[in-house]
Motif scaffolding. Structure first.
Motif, PDB file in Angstrom:
ATOM      1  N   MET A   1      26.922  36.059  44.025  1.00  0.00           N
ATOM      2  CA  MET A   1      26.511  37.097  43.110  1.00  0.00           C
ATOM      3  C   MET A   1      27.701  38.014  42.863  1.00  0.00           C
ATOM      4  N   LYS A   2      27.732  38.635  41.729  1.00  0.00           N
ATOM      5  CA  LYS A   2      28.862  39.476  41.357  1.00  0.00           C
ATOM      6  C   LYS A   2      28.702  40.930  41.796  1.00  0.00           C
ATOM      7  N   THR A   3      27.476  41.425  41.908  1.00  0.00           N
ATOM      8  CA  THR A   3      27.257  42.832  42.247  1.00  0.00           C
ATOM      9  C   THR A   3      26.391  42.947  43.488  1.00  0.00           C
ATOM     10  N   ALA A   4      26.820  43.782  44.418  1.00  0.00           N
ATOM     11  CA  ALA A   4      26.068  44.061  45.637  1.00  0.00           C
ATOM     12  C   ALA A   4      25.888  45.578  45.733  1.00  0.00           C
ATOM     13  N   VAL A   5      25.280  46.032  46.816  1.00  0.00           N
ATOM     14  CA  VAL A   5      25.048  47.463  47.035  1.00  0.00           C
ATOM     15  C   VAL A   5      25.834  47.888  48.268  1.00  0.00           C
ATOM     16  N   SER A   6      26.609  48.957  48.150  1.00  0.00           N
ATOM     17  CA  SER A   6      27.405  49.446  49.279  1.00  0.00           C
ATOM     18  C   SER A   6      26.521  50.129  50.313  1.00  0.00           C
ATOM     19  N   SER A   7      27.099  50.483  51.433  1.00  0.00           N
ATOM     20  CA  SER A   7      26.342  51.172  52.487  1.00  0.00           C
ATOM     21  C   SER A   7      25.902  52.568  52.041  1.00  0.00           C
ATOM     22  N   LEU A   8      26.508  53.083  50.981  1.00  0.00           N
ATOM     23  CA  LEU A   8      26.124  54.386  50.430  1.00  0.00           C
ATOM     24  C   LEU A   8      25.044  54.257  49.359  1.00  0.00           C
ATOM     25  N   GLY A   9      24.627  53.020  49.051  1.00  0.00           N
ATOM     26  CA  GLY A   9      23.577  52.796  48.075  1.00  0.00           C
ATOM     27  C   GLY A   9      24.063  52.663  46.647  1.00  0.00           C
ATOM     28  N   CYS A  24      22.594  42.869  49.667  1.00  0.00           N
ATOM     29  CA  CYS A  24      22.046  42.211  48.480  1.00  0.00           C
ATOM     30  C   CYS A  24      21.128  43.187  47.751  1.00  0.00           C
ATOM     31  N   PRO A  25      21.273  43.331  46.431  1.00  0.00           N
ATOM     32  CA  PRO A  25      20.397  44.242  45.695  1.00  0.00           C
ATOM     33  C   PRO A  25      18.966  43.729  45.570  1.00  0.00           C
ATOM     34  N   LYS A  26      18.754  42.442  45.762  1.00  0.00           N
ATOM     35  CA  LYS A  26      17.419  41.875  45.611  1.00  0.00           C
ATOM     36  C   LYS A  26      16.613  41.929  46.905  1.00  0.00           C
ATOM     37  N   GLY A  28      18.070  43.024  50.148  1.00  0.00           N
ATOM     38  CA  GLY A  28      18.573  43.978  51.124  1.00  0.00           C
ATOM     39  C   GLY A  28      19.302  43.336  52.292  1.00  0.00           C
ATOM     40  N   GLY A  29      19.474  42.024  52.257  1.00  0.00           N
ATOM     41  CA  GLY A  29      20.178  41.320  53.323  1.00  0.00           C
ATOM     42  C   GLY A  29      21.678  41.560  53.260  1.00  0.00           C
ATOM     43  N   ALA A  30      22.350  41.360  54.384  1.00  0.00           N
ATOM     44  CA  ALA A  30      23.794  41.552  54.453  1.00  0.00           C
ATOM     45  C   ALA A  30      24.512  40.440  53.697  1.00  0.00           C
ATOM     46  N   VAL A  31      25.538  40.818  52.934  1.00  0.00           N
ATOM     47  CA  VAL A  31      26.373  39.861  52.222  1.00  0.00           C
ATOM     48  C   VAL A  31      27.835  40.133  52.565  1.00  0.00           C
ATOM     49  N   THR A  32      28.641  39.115  52.450  1.00  0.00           N
ATOM     50  CA  THR A  32      30.062  39.241  52.729  1.00  0.00           C
ATOM     51  C   THR A  32      30.854  38.866  51.488  1.00  0.00           C
ATOM     52  N   LEU A  33      32.004  39.471  51.321  1.00  0.00           N
ATOM     53  CA  LEU A  33      32.852  39.209  50.168  1.00  0.00           C
ATOM     54  C   LEU A  33      33.606  37.906  50.391  1.00  0.00           C
ATOM     55  N   ARG A  34      33.541  37.014  49.421  1.00  0.00           N
ATOM     56  CA  ARG A  34      34.232  35.729  49.493  1.00  0.00           C
ATOM     57  C   ARG A  34      35.202  35.633  48.324  1.00  0.00           C
ATOM     58  N   TYR A  47      33.235  36.897  44.920  1.00  0.00           N
ATOM     59  CA  TYR A  47      31.777  36.890  44.836  1.00  0.00           C
ATOM     60  C   TYR A  47      31.195  37.274  46.193  1.00  0.00           C
ATOM     61  N   TRP A  48      29.924  37.682  46.181  1.00  0.00           N
ATOM     62  CA  TRP A  48      29.208  38.049  47.405  1.00  0.00           C
ATOM     63  C   TRP A  48      28.352  36.873  47.844  1.00  0.00           C
ATOM     64  N   ARG A  49      28.279  36.646  49.153  1.00  0.00           N
ATOM     65  CA  ARG A  49      27.464  35.560  49.691  1.00  0.00           C
ATOM     66  C   ARG A  49      26.694  36.068  50.909  1.00  0.00           C
ATOM     67  N   HIS A  50      25.436  35.645  51.053  1.00  0.00           N
ATOM     68  CA  HIS A  50      24.631  36.058  52.203  1.00  0.00           C
ATOM     69  C   HIS A  50      25.262  35.573  53.500  1.00  0.00           C
ATOM     70  N   LEU A  51      25.147  36.378  54.550  1.00  0.00           N
ATOM     71  CA  LEU A  51      25.723  36.018  55.849  1.00  0.00           C
ATOM     72  C   LEU A  51      24.980  34.866  56.501  1.00  0.00           C
ATOM     73  N   ASP A  52      23.676  34.817  56.305  1.00  0.00           N
ATOM     74  CA  ASP A  52      22.892  33.753  56.930  1.00  0.00           C
ATOM     75  C   ASP A  52      22.009  33.069  55.887  1.00  0.00           C
ATOM     76  N   ASP A  53      21.465  31.952  56.247  1.00  0.00           N
ATOM     77  CA  ASP A  53      20.579  31.238  55.335  1.00  0.00           C
ATOM     78  C   ASP A  53      19.120  31.592  55.569  1.00  0.00           C
ATOM     79  N   ASP A  54      18.851  32.556  56.441  1.00  0.00           N
ATOM     80  CA  ASP A  54      17.489  32.953  56.784  1.00  0.00           C
ATOM     81  C   ASP A  54      17.092  34.252  56.093  1.00  0.00           C
ATOM     82  N   HIS A  55      17.336  34.350  54.814  1.00  0.00           N
ATOM     83  CA  HIS A  55      16.992  35.567  54.088  1.00  0.00           C
ATOM     84  C   HIS A  55      15.910  35.258  53.060  1.00  0.00           C
ATOM     85  N   PRO A  56      15.111  36.240  52.695  1.00  0.00           N
ATOM     86  CA  PRO A  56      14.010  35.997  51.751  1.00  0.00           C
ATOM     87  C   PRO A  56      14.465  35.883  50.300  1.00  0.00           C
TER      88      PRO A  56
END
Length: 70
Positions: A1-9, A24-26, A28-34, A47-56
């Motif tokens: 994904m191209k846009t995520a949410v920072s720790s400040l919202g 993740c804006p959808k 709320g799971g943690a994502v890492t910059l790739r 791009y942003w990618r989820h840290l784990d595959d166990d997210h909703p």
């Protein structure tokens, strides 16, 4: 994904100056910059990618989904 949410919202776009982790804006799971190197112009694609595959969050591409057996 191209846009995520920072720790400040605040929304943050994936780029070389973005933080290494965000949310993740959808779902709320943690994502890492790739980063991926582009072959056409020797540039980079961020791009942003989820840290784990166990997210909703269901963000897989349609061709990656498993089809039911016939």
């Amino acid at each position: 994904m191209k846009t995520a949410v920072s720790s400040l919202g605040k929304p943050v776009e994936a780029s070389h100056v973005a933080p290494s982790q965000a949310y993740c804006p959808k779902c709320g799971g943690a994502v890492t910059l790739r980063v991926r190197r582009l072959m056409a112009n020797s540039g980079n694609s961020y791009y942003w990618r989820h840290l784990d595959d166990d997210h909703p969050c269901d963000r897989q591409k349609p061709f990656m989904r498993l089809r039911p057996a016939m």
